[in-house]
Design an enzyme around this catalytic site. Structure first.
Site, PDB file in Angstrom:
ATOM      1  N   ASP A  16      40.815  33.722  46.474  1.00 51.66           N
ATOM      2  CA  ASP A  16      40.739  33.092  45.098  1.00 51.66           C
ATOM      3  C   ASP A  16      41.037  34.554  44.338  1.00 51.66           C
ATOM      4  OD1 ASP A  16      39.265  32.276  43.671  1.00 51.66           O
ATOM      5  OD2 ASP A  16      37.111  33.860  43.332  1.00 51.66           O
ATOM      6  N   ASP A  18      39.268  34.946  40.130  1.00 56.16           N
ATOM      7  CA  ASP A  18      38.199  35.742  39.696  1.00 56.16           C
ATOM      8  C   ASP A  18      37.048  36.306  40.475  1.00 56.16           C
ATOM      9  OD1 ASP A  18      39.524  34.878  37.226  1.00 56.16           O
ATOM     10  OD2 ASP A  18      39.394  33.157  37.206  1.00 56.16           O
ATOM     11  N   GLY A  63      34.462  29.042  39.504  1.00 57.44           N
ATOM     12  CA  GLY A  63      35.010  28.157  40.972  1.00 57.44           C
ATOM     13  C   GLY A  63      35.444  26.859  40.681  1.00 57.44           C
ATOM     14  N   SER A 141      42.046  28.157  38.137  1.00 59.48           N
ATOM     15  CA  SER A 141      42.347  28.843  36.148  1.00 59.48           C
ATOM     16  C   SER A 141      43.687  28.716  35.834  1.00 59.48           C
ATOM     17  CB  SER A 141      42.312  30.225  36.392  1.00 59.48           C
ATOM     18  OG  SER A 141      42.725  30.066  35.372  1.00 59.48           O
ATOM     19  N   ASP A 199      34.356  34.487  46.399  1.00 58.66           N
ATOM     20  CA  ASP A 199      32.953  35.130  45.814  1.00 58.66           C
ATOM     21  C   ASP A 199      32.096  33.400  45.387  1.00 58.66           C
ATOM     22  OD1 ASP A 199      34.939  34.282  43.719  1.00 58.66           O
ATOM     23  OD2 ASP A 199      33.131  35.615  42.227  1.00 58.66           O
TER      24      ASP A 199
END
Length: 247
Positions: A16, A18, A63, A141, A199
């Protein structure tokens, strides 16, 4: 592969963006707070309950694809907005207008503040590539590539599956595993040969649903137990902890 903290048989690492590779989760959370507080103030008046940039962000937004985040949070407050169109102007109170308003704020913050990757994540990316593993970034994103370039880490990733690619290929967003499965496929690997690094709780759900060989939770906000409950095989506060010298 104890030197990189992964089981034997793992050939690909799917990250991932961010909160895992870059601290831009904090930027997104701040932009969502500014956006949602303005919407809530307009709908509910001055006594509205503000968006919580930790709890609400983790539960409803983190997410997820942008429009899903808008729907999820507003639904939690009993608010339903018209869908609108993907190119709605940011001042319009539609699902897509609100999402576009948030995106404008994020891009402004990134331009003003810049992006520095987590040093431990850079070390880990370099280590897994040196060990012969392939790498991908998997992000909801639409600004993923801009962030990678700004952070100077685009060259460390072989494949990018972001919000734009997901839309072009018709992939469902997290918590569905589609984007992670697509990244593994693009790298020529099966899910059992791939490790997911996330995360977000919905990212953990995606990793579990996809039956990946390893799911690593990255705890930047003190939610280690939640990450485990959602499917993390192991939890670290920084990816460098997976490197043998850091153990």
């Amino acid at each position: 592969m104890t030197e990189i903290g992964l089981p034997d048989g793992i050939r690909a690492c799917l990250f991932d963006l961010d909160g895992v590779l870059t601290p831009t989760a904090l930027v997104h959370a701040a932009a969502w707070k500014d956006t949602f507080d303005a919407v809530l103030r307009t709908i509910e008046g001055p006594d509205f309950q503000p968006f919580d940039a930790t709890t609400d962000y983790d539960t409803y937004v983190d997410g997820r694809p942008r429009a899903d985040g808008v729907r999820s949070f507003l639904s939690s407050r009993g608010i339903e907005l018209p869908e609108g169109e993907e190119d709605d102007p940011p001042e319009l109170n539609t699902v897509h207008g609100v999402g576009n308003r948030k995106n404008v704020l994020v891009l402004d913050k990134i331009r003003e503040e810049g992006v520095e990757p987590y040093p431990g994540s850079v070390r880990y990316l370099e280590a897994v590539r040196a060990a012969g593993l392939r790498t991908a970034v998997v992000s909801s994103s639409a600004n993923c590539r801009d962030v990678l370039v700004a952070a100077g880490i685009e060259q460390l990733l072989d494949v990018r599956i972001d919000g734009n690619v997901a839309r072009e290929r018709g992939l469902r967003g997290k918590p569905k595993p589609d984007t992670y499965l697509e990244a593994a496929s693009d790298l020529g690997c099966g899910p059992d040969e791939s490790a997911v690094f996330e995360d977000a709780l919905v990212g953990m759900d995606a990793g579990r649903a996809g039956r990946f060989g390893r799911v690593v939770g990255v705890d930047r906000t003190g939610q280690a137990e939640e990450l485990r409950r959602h499917g993390a095989d192991t939890v670290v506060t920084d990816l460098a902890e997976l490197l043998e010298p850091a153990r």
